[in-house]
Scaffold this motif. Structure first.
Motif, PDB file in Angstrom:
ATOM      1  N   SER A   1       2.853   8.875 -12.527  1.00 36.98           N
ATOM      2  CA  SER A   1       3.267   8.386 -13.844  1.00 36.98           C
ATOM      3  C   SER A   1       3.933   7.017 -13.736  1.00 36.98           C
ATOM      4  O   SER A   1       3.753   6.149 -14.603  1.00 36.98           O
ATOM      5  CB  SER A   1       4.233   9.383 -14.498  1.00 36.98           C
ATOM      6  N   VAL A   2       4.700   6.797 -12.665  1.00 39.85           N
ATOM      7  CA  VAL A   2       5.384   5.513 -12.486  1.00 39.85           C
ATOM      8  C   VAL A   2       4.390   4.455 -12.010  1.00 39.85           C
ATOM      9  O   VAL A   2       4.462   3.294 -12.414  1.00 39.85           O
ATOM     10  CB  VAL A   2       6.550   5.658 -11.486  1.00 39.85           C
ATOM     11  N   ARG A   3       3.453   4.864 -11.187  1.00 41.04           N
ATOM     12  CA  ARG A   3       2.385   3.949 -10.748  1.00 41.04           C
ATOM     13  C   ARG A   3       1.649   3.407 -11.978  1.00 41.04           C
ATOM     14  O   ARG A   3       1.318   2.222 -12.054  1.00 41.04           O
ATOM     15  CB  ARG A   3       1.429   4.714  -9.836  1.00 41.04           C
ATOM     16  N   GLU A   4       1.447   4.289 -12.927  1.00 36.39           N
ATOM     17  CA  GLU A   4       0.748   3.893 -14.160  1.00 36.39           C
ATOM     18  C   GLU A   4       1.586   2.920 -14.977  1.00 36.39           C
ATOM     19  O   GLU A   4       1.067   1.951 -15.554  1.00 36.39           O
ATOM     20  CB  GLU A   4       0.463   5.155 -14.992  1.00 36.39           C
ATOM     21  N   LEU A   5       2.909   3.151 -15.032  1.00 38.81           N
ATOM     22  CA  LEU A   5       3.793   2.261 -15.772  1.00 38.81           C
ATOM     23  C   LEU A   5       3.713   0.832 -15.248  1.00 38.81           C
ATOM     24  O   LEU A   5       3.755  -0.132 -16.016  1.00 38.81           O
ATOM     25  CB  LEU A   5       5.248   2.752 -15.675  1.00 38.81           C
ATOM     26  N   TYR A   6       3.593   0.706 -13.924  1.00 38.95           N
ATOM     27  CA  TYR A   6       3.514  -0.622 -13.308  1.00 38.95           C
ATOM     28  C   TYR A   6       2.099  -1.200 -13.372  1.00 38.95           C
ATOM     29  O   TYR A   6       1.896  -2.371 -13.050  1.00 38.95           O
ATOM     30  CB  TYR A   6       3.967  -0.558 -11.858  1.00 38.95           C
ATOM     31  N   GLY A   7       1.126  -0.379 -13.746  1.00 40.82           N
ATOM     32  CA  GLY A   7      -0.245  -0.864 -13.825  1.00 40.82           C
ATOM     33  C   GLY A   7      -0.925  -1.003 -12.475  1.00 40.82           C
ATOM     34  O   GLY A   7      -1.902  -1.743 -12.337  1.00 40.82           O
ATOM     35  N   PHE A   8      -0.445  -0.261 -11.472  1.00 37.33           N
ATOM     36  CA  PHE A   8      -1.056  -0.319 -10.148  1.00 37.33           C
ATOM     37  C   PHE A   8      -2.321   0.536 -10.111  1.00 37.33           C
ATOM     38  O   PHE A   8      -2.356   1.630 -10.677  1.00 37.33           O
ATOM     39  CB  PHE A   8      -0.096   0.195  -9.072  1.00 37.33           C
ATOM     40  N   ARG A   9      -3.326   0.043  -9.417  1.00 37.86           N
ATOM     41  CA  ARG A   9      -4.546   0.820  -9.232  1.00 37.86           C
ATOM     42  C   ARG A   9      -4.434   1.670  -7.978  1.00 37.86           C
ATOM     43  O   ARG A   9      -3.856   1.254  -6.978  1.00 37.86           O
ATOM     44  CB  ARG A   9      -5.749  -0.114  -9.117  1.00 37.86           C
ATOM     45  N   TRP A  10      -5.012   2.860  -8.035  1.00 39.03           N
ATOM     46  CA  TRP A  10      -4.992   3.775  -6.899  1.00 39.03           C
ATOM     47  C   TRP A  10      -6.247   4.632  -6.964  1.00 39.03           C
ATOM     48  O   TRP A  10      -6.612   5.116  -8.025  1.00 39.03           O
ATOM     49  CB  TRP A  10      -3.741   4.649  -6.938  1.00 39.03           C
ATOM     50  N   SER A  11      -6.903   4.800  -5.827  1.00 41.16           N
ATOM     51  CA  SER A  11      -8.168   5.536  -5.800  1.00 41.16           C
ATOM     52  C   SER A  11      -8.078   6.737  -4.866  1.00 41.16           C
ATOM     53  O   SER A  11      -7.127   6.885  -4.093  1.00 41.16           O
ATOM     54  CB  SER A  11      -9.294   4.617  -5.316  1.00 41.16           C
ATOM     55  N   ARG A  12      -9.092   7.570  -4.954  1.00 39.26           N
ATOM     56  CA  ARG A  12      -9.169   8.719  -4.043  1.00 39.26           C
ATOM     57  C   ARG A  12      -9.265   8.242  -2.596  1.00 39.26           C
ATOM     58  O   ARG A  12      -8.657   8.836  -1.693  1.00 39.26           O
ATOM     59  CB  ARG A  12     -10.404   9.567  -4.401  1.00 39.26           C
ATOM     60  N   ARG A  13      -9.977   7.151  -2.372  1.00 46.05           N
ATOM     61  CA  ARG A  13     -10.084   6.594  -1.029  1.00 46.05           C
ATOM     62  C   ARG A  13      -8.716   6.151  -0.514  1.00 46.05           C
ATOM     63  O   ARG A  13      -8.374   6.376   0.649  1.00 46.05           O
ATOM     64  CB  ARG A  13     -11.047   5.398  -1.034  1.00 46.05           C
TER      65      ARG A  13
ATOM     66  N   PHE B   1       0.829  -1.203   0.000  1.00 46.65           N
ATOM     67  CA  PHE B   1       0.000   0.000   0.000  1.00 46.65           C
ATOM     68  C   PHE B   1       0.867   1.259   0.000  1.00 46.65           C
ATOM     69  O   PHE B   1       0.636   2.195  -0.777  1.00 46.65           O
ATOM     70  CB  PHE B   1      -0.919  -0.019   1.218  1.00 46.65           C
ATOM     71  N   LEU B   2       1.872   1.297   0.866  1.00 47.30           N
ATOM     72  CA  LEU B   2       2.750   2.464   0.959  1.00 47.30           C
ATOM     73  C   LEU B   2       3.581   2.631  -0.307  1.00 47.30           C
ATOM     74  O   LEU B   2       3.754   3.748  -0.802  1.00 47.30           O
ATOM     75  CB  LEU B   2       3.660   2.345   2.182  1.00 47.30           C
ATOM     76  N   THR B   3       4.072   1.521  -0.825  1.00 52.56           N
ATOM     77  CA  THR B   3       4.898   1.580  -2.035  1.00 52.56           C
ATOM     78  C   THR B   3       4.109   2.147  -3.201  1.00 52.56           C
ATOM     79  O   THR B   3       4.567   3.068  -3.893  1.00 52.56           O
ATOM     80  CB  THR B   3       5.423   0.178  -2.384  1.00 52.56           C
ATOM     81  N   VAL B   4       2.927   1.611  -3.429  1.00 50.07           N
ATOM     82  CA  VAL B   4       2.100   2.077  -4.545  1.00 50.07           C
ATOM     83  C   VAL B   4       1.666   3.524  -4.331  1.00 50.07           C
ATOM     84  O   VAL B   4       1.703   4.341  -5.252  1.00 50.07           O
ATOM     85  CB  VAL B   4       0.875   1.158  -4.720  1.00 50.07           C
ATOM     86  N   GLY B   5       1.274   3.856  -3.108  1.00 52.14           N
ATOM     87  CA  GLY B   5       0.781   5.199  -2.835  1.00 52.14           C
ATOM     88  C   GLY B   5       1.833   6.274  -2.949  1.00 52.14           C
ATOM     89  O   GLY B   5       1.538   7.410  -3.342  1.00 52.14           O
ATOM     90  N   LEU B   6       3.087   5.945  -2.624  1.00 48.44           N
ATOM     91  CA  LEU B   6       4.148   6.948  -2.646  1.00 48.44           C
ATOM     92  C   LEU B   6       4.785   7.117  -4.023  1.00 48.44           C
ATOM     93  O   LEU B   6       5.493   8.095  -4.262  1.00 48.44           O
ATOM     94  CB  LEU B   6       5.236   6.574  -1.619  1.00 48.44           C
ATOM     95  N   LEU B   7       4.541   6.177  -4.919  1.00 46.50           N
ATOM     96  CA  LEU B   7       5.115   6.307  -6.261  1.00 46.50           C
ATOM     97  C   LEU B   7       4.552   7.540  -6.975  1.00 46.50           C
ATOM     98  O   LEU B   7       3.378   7.886  -6.812  1.00 46.50           O
ATOM     99  CB  LEU B   7       4.784   5.077  -7.101  1.00 46.50           C
ATOM    100  N   PRO B   8       5.365   8.208  -7.797  1.00 50.14           N
ATOM    101  CA  PRO B   8       4.806   9.257  -8.654  1.00 50.14           C
ATOM    102  C   PRO B   8       3.695   8.653  -9.511  1.00 50.14           C
ATOM    103  O   PRO B   8       3.822   7.506  -9.974  1.00 50.14           O
ATOM    104  CB  PRO B   8       6.006   9.684  -9.507  1.00 50.14           C
TER     105      PRO B   8
END
Length: 258
Positions: free
Chosen positions: A210-222, A201-208
């Motif tokens: 654009s990089v989160r998108e490169l890895y295909g991670f999902r992230w929401s407003r919640r 959770f922390l890793t995905v949330g702290l990524l920029p």
């Protein structure tokens, strides 16, 4: 926070900075040359504690260790990096762990990730103190042989370098598989597996983004709101926790170095 808050020896021991460790690793992997080198020459996804031990020993020794401990970690890292090279045959990028530009990128990810967490927990430092701390972080690269002049002179220069490098990152199937294996921690001890949902959770949330998108991670407003809550809680916790507990990981790793 320590009275030496503007000094790397006062900032680096704060164990809360480990919240940015996964972010730094995934940013490193997204550099095509680093990612290829890791995929071919490292088993850190299968043995994450060994990788963690090496990285933390290096950072803690350089920032708070004795001259002997610093010599030890430098020699270890240089030995580990010797075979990590490739000629770029085929469609794969060339890579060499001794390349100063790659050393700069690795040091940059450690600095930027540490500061992301530091500012979220302790609040931003005054500009003068932040510049002083930034300059000290260059040692994470120069200790490996990176020319000191390669470390951007100011935080403004670093921001320009950082944004330019972010635009050059890419993630292929090989790197994505390494990242997923790392975050799954399949072969890790049970206590590590228990912490992995939070670490992911922390890793995905702290990524920029654009990089989160490169890895295909999902992230929401919640998720963003929950990340903010986590750091508010962490800010309270560090203020009531004695330094000897907050700095326990550093003391542990330095003790193992002898």
């Amino acid at each position: 926070m320590s009275r030496r808050a503007a000094d790397i020896s006062g900032v680096a021991p704060e164990s809360v900075l480990l919240a940015g460790a996964g972010r730094a690793i995934l940013l490193q992997l997204a550099n095509p040359a680093v990612g290829r080198g890791v995929a071919l020459h490292s088993n850190f996804a299968a043995d994450p504690l060994r990788r963690l031990y090496g990285t933390l020993s290096y950072v803690y020794a350089l920032t708070n260790g004795s001259p002997a401990q610093q010599r030890t970690v430098k020699a270890r890292v240089q030995r580990a990096h010797l075979p990590v090279k490739g000629d770029g045959s085929g469609a794969q990028p060339a890579f060499d762990a001794a390349d100063p530009q790659l050393q700069l990128w690795v040091a940059a990810t450690l600095y930027d990730s540490g500061m992301q967490v530091h500012d979220a927990v302790f609040g931003p430092l005054p500009p003068g103190a932040a510049e002083s701390l930034y300059r000290q972080y260059g040692v994470l690269g120069t200790a490996l042989g990176m020319p000191a002049a390669l470390w951007p002179a100011t935080r403004s220069d670093f921001a320009a370098y950082w944004n330019a490098r972010l635009a050059e990152l890419s993630v292929d199937g090989t790197v994505q598989a390494v990242a997923e294996e790392l975050l799954a921690a399949t072969n890790a001890p049970l206590w590590v597996k228990a912490l992995m949902p939070l670490a992911r959770f922390l890793t995905v949330g702290l990524l920029p983004p654009s990089v989160r998108e490169l890895y295909g991670f999902r992230w929401s407003r919640r998720n963003e709101v929950l990340l903010g809550v986590f750091f508010k809680f962490a800010a309270i916790l560090v203020r009531i926790t004695p330094a000897r507990i907050r700095h326990a990981p550093m003391h542990y790793y330095l003790k193992r170095l002898g």
